[in-house]
Design a protein around this motif. Structure first.
Motif, PDB file in Angstrom:
ATOM      1  N   LYS A   3       0.824  -0.917   0.174  1.00  9.72           N
ATOM      2  CA  LYS A   3      -0.043  -0.143   0.068  1.00  9.72           C
ATOM      3  C   LYS A   3       0.889   1.192   0.044  1.00  9.72           C
ATOM      4  O   LYS A   3       2.100   1.029   0.353  1.00  9.72           O
ATOM      5  CB  LYS A   3      -0.859   0.169   1.357  1.00  9.72           C
ATOM      6  CG  LYS A   3      -0.200   0.141   2.485  1.00  9.72           C
ATOM      7  CD  LYS A   3      -1.147  -0.194   3.662  1.00  9.72           C
ATOM      8  CE  LYS A   3      -0.225  -0.055   5.108  1.00  9.72           C
ATOM      9  NZ  LYS A   3      -1.342  -0.161   6.212  1.00  9.72           N
ATOM     10  N   ASN A   8      -6.327   8.731  -5.411  1.00 16.36           N
ATOM     11  CA  ASN A   8      -7.757   8.521  -4.919  1.00 16.36           C
ATOM     12  C   ASN A   8      -7.466   8.748  -3.457  1.00 16.36           C
ATOM     13  O   ASN A   8      -7.563   7.598  -2.531  1.00 16.36           O
ATOM     14  CB  ASN A   8      -8.478   7.426  -5.373  1.00 16.36           C
ATOM     15  CG  ASN A   8      -9.993   7.343  -4.748  1.00 16.36           C
ATOM     16  OD1 ASN A   8     -10.128   8.251  -3.703  1.00 16.36           O
ATOM     17  ND2 ASN A   8     -10.781   6.851  -5.458  1.00 16.36           N
ATOM     18  N   ARG A  27      -6.503   4.799  -1.772  1.00 17.57           N
ATOM     19  CA  ARG A  27      -7.249   3.398  -2.194  1.00 17.57           C
ATOM     20  C   ARG A  27      -7.019   3.143  -3.542  1.00 17.57           C
ATOM     21  O   ARG A  27      -6.990   2.027  -3.941  1.00 17.57           O
ATOM     22  CB  ARG A  27      -9.006   4.100  -2.279  1.00 17.57           C
ATOM     23  CG  ARG A  27      -9.892   2.755  -2.634  1.00 17.57           C
ATOM     24  CD  ARG A  27     -11.171   3.138  -2.322  1.00 17.57           C
ATOM     25  NE  ARG A  27     -11.360   4.311  -3.164  1.00 17.57           N
ATOM     26  CZ  ARG A  27     -12.502   4.917  -3.049  1.00 17.57           C
ATOM     27  NH1 ARG A  27     -13.533   4.486  -2.122  1.00 17.57           N
ATOM     28  NH2 ARG A  27     -13.118   5.807  -4.064  1.00 17.57           N
ATOM     29  N   GLU A  28      -6.343   4.067  -4.299  1.00 20.50           N
ATOM     30  CA  GLU A  28      -6.138   3.877  -5.717  1.00 20.50           C
ATOM     31  C   GLU A  28      -5.073   4.784  -6.414  1.00 20.50           C
ATOM     32  O   GLU A  28      -5.006   6.096  -5.949  1.00 20.50           O
ATOM     33  CB  GLU A  28      -7.290   4.103  -6.539  1.00 20.50           C
ATOM     34  CG  GLU A  28      -7.173   3.896  -8.179  1.00 20.50           C
ATOM     35  CD  GLU A  28      -8.302   3.761  -8.880  1.00 20.50           C
ATOM     36  OE1 GLU A  28      -8.893   3.089  -9.443  1.00 20.50           O
ATOM     37  OE2 GLU A  28      -9.085   5.188  -8.767  1.00 20.50           O
ATOM     38  N   THR A  65      -3.625   5.952 -10.014  1.00 17.07           N
ATOM     39  CA  THR A  65      -3.895   5.930 -11.719  1.00 17.07           C
ATOM     40  C   THR A  65      -2.917   6.759 -12.397  1.00 17.07           C
ATOM     41  O   THR A  65      -2.656   7.937 -11.997  1.00 17.07           O
ATOM     42  CB  THR A  65      -5.473   6.458 -12.064  1.00 17.07           C
ATOM     43  OG1 THR A  65      -6.364   5.717 -11.080  1.00 17.07           O
ATOM     44  CG2 THR A  65      -5.778   6.383 -13.292  1.00 17.07           C
ATOM     45  N   HIS A  90      -4.961   1.487 -13.604  1.00 17.02           N
ATOM     46  CA  HIS A  90      -5.343   1.570 -12.122  1.00 17.02           C
ATOM     47  C   HIS A  90      -4.595   0.710 -11.280  1.00 17.02           C
ATOM     48  O   HIS A  90      -4.223  -0.262 -11.629  1.00 17.02           O
ATOM     49  CB  HIS A  90      -6.827   1.075 -11.959  1.00 17.02           C
ATOM     50  CG  HIS A  90      -7.897   1.958 -12.780  1.00 17.02           C
ATOM     51  ND1 HIS A  90      -8.282   3.220 -12.361  1.00 17.02           N
ATOM     52  CD2 HIS A  90      -8.233   1.904 -14.119  1.00 17.02           C
ATOM     53  CE1 HIS A  90      -8.988   3.855 -13.245  1.00 17.02           C
ATOM     54  NE2 HIS A  90      -9.202   3.015 -14.270  1.00 17.02           N
ATOM     55  N   HIS A 104      -4.106  -0.912  -7.587  1.00 16.52           N
ATOM     56  CA  HIS A 104      -4.870  -1.030  -6.304  1.00 16.52           C
ATOM     57  C   HIS A 104      -3.990  -1.805  -5.460  1.00 16.52           C
ATOM     58  O   HIS A 104      -3.434  -2.735  -5.652  1.00 16.52           O
ATOM     59  CB  HIS A 104      -6.069  -1.520  -6.118  1.00 16.52           C
ATOM     60  CG  HIS A 104      -7.113  -0.778  -7.129  1.00 16.52           C
ATOM     61  ND1 HIS A 104      -7.395  -0.778  -8.437  1.00 16.52           N
ATOM     62  CD2 HIS A 104      -8.023   0.154  -6.810  1.00 16.52           C
ATOM     63  CE1 HIS A 104      -8.413  -0.001  -8.674  1.00 16.52           C
ATOM     64  NE2 HIS A 104      -8.595   0.736  -7.909  1.00 16.52           N
TER      65      HIS A 104
END
Length: 201
Positions: A63, A109, A118-119, A121, A197, A199
């Motif tokens: 993360k 995000n 969370r994301e 991009t 994307h 994640h």
């Protein structure tokens, strides 16, 4: 005599290069080389990315925390880096390997109160159908995006490259992160786009 001995000792120390180390001020820390290579996403950090045209983030834990990029823990900020000229070199350290690209836009995000994003991009661009398909196959090879759906889309579009063909490919997890491709193809336009994307798994 004592003064002469002291003088000779001092001269000897100077000739042999001996010197007292400068103490580190109390409360200060010496940054590690690894920490200095990772980008920040506060205002100053974003300007640095635009100037240097490169960004590097550490998602090796699975993360990307907000604190690790210079933002407050739990902030709802959603940083956006847009290159008006040229491309930035983007590198994301994943649990297994590296996600890398040359891109003109990076979005995160953060519209939540979590400690991590969370994301993440970014955008890939191609000037032809051939270059577009090469990018897709690169994603299959590097990130584990399922080849069946990727090749199915390529085959379906190969005889109608002047048409539109938007499609979302399932995520690959070969890097320990979820990497998915949203294909935005329009043969009437000169530039084709893949929205990538990333994640946490």
């Amino acid at each position: 005599m004592k003064a002469l001995a002291a003088t000779l000792l001092l001269a000897s120390l100077m000739l042999t290069g001996c010197a007292a180390a400068s103490p580190v001020p109390t409360g200060s820390t010496v940054p590690s080389p690894a920490a200095e290579t990772h980008s920040r996403l506060d205002a100053t950090g974003i300007e640095s990315i635009k100037t240097l045209k490169r960004a590097r983030f550490d998602m090796s834990s699975g993360k990307l925390t907000k604190q690790s990029v210079g933002l407050e823990d739990g902030t709802s900020q959603a940083p956006d880096v847009f290159m008006k000229e040229g491309l930035m070199e983007l590198n994301i350290e994943a649990p297994k390997g590296l996600i890398s690209a040359k891109t003109d836009r990076l979005r995160l995000n953060g519209m939540n109160n979590r400690s991590d994003f969370r994301e993440l991009t970014f955008f890939l661009r191609a000037d032809s159908f051939e270059d577009f398909t090469a990018l897709i196959r690169d994603g299959v090879d590097r990130y584990g995006i399922p080849s069946e759906s990727a090749e199915g889309w390529i085959e379906s579009m190969s005889n109608r490259t002047e048409d539109e063909g938007d499609f979302s490919l399932a995520a690959g997890t070969a890097t320990g992160l979820e990497v998915s491709y949203d294909l935005r193809y329009d043969g009437s336009k000169g530039v084709q786009v893949i929205i990538v994307h990333v994640h946490p798994v």
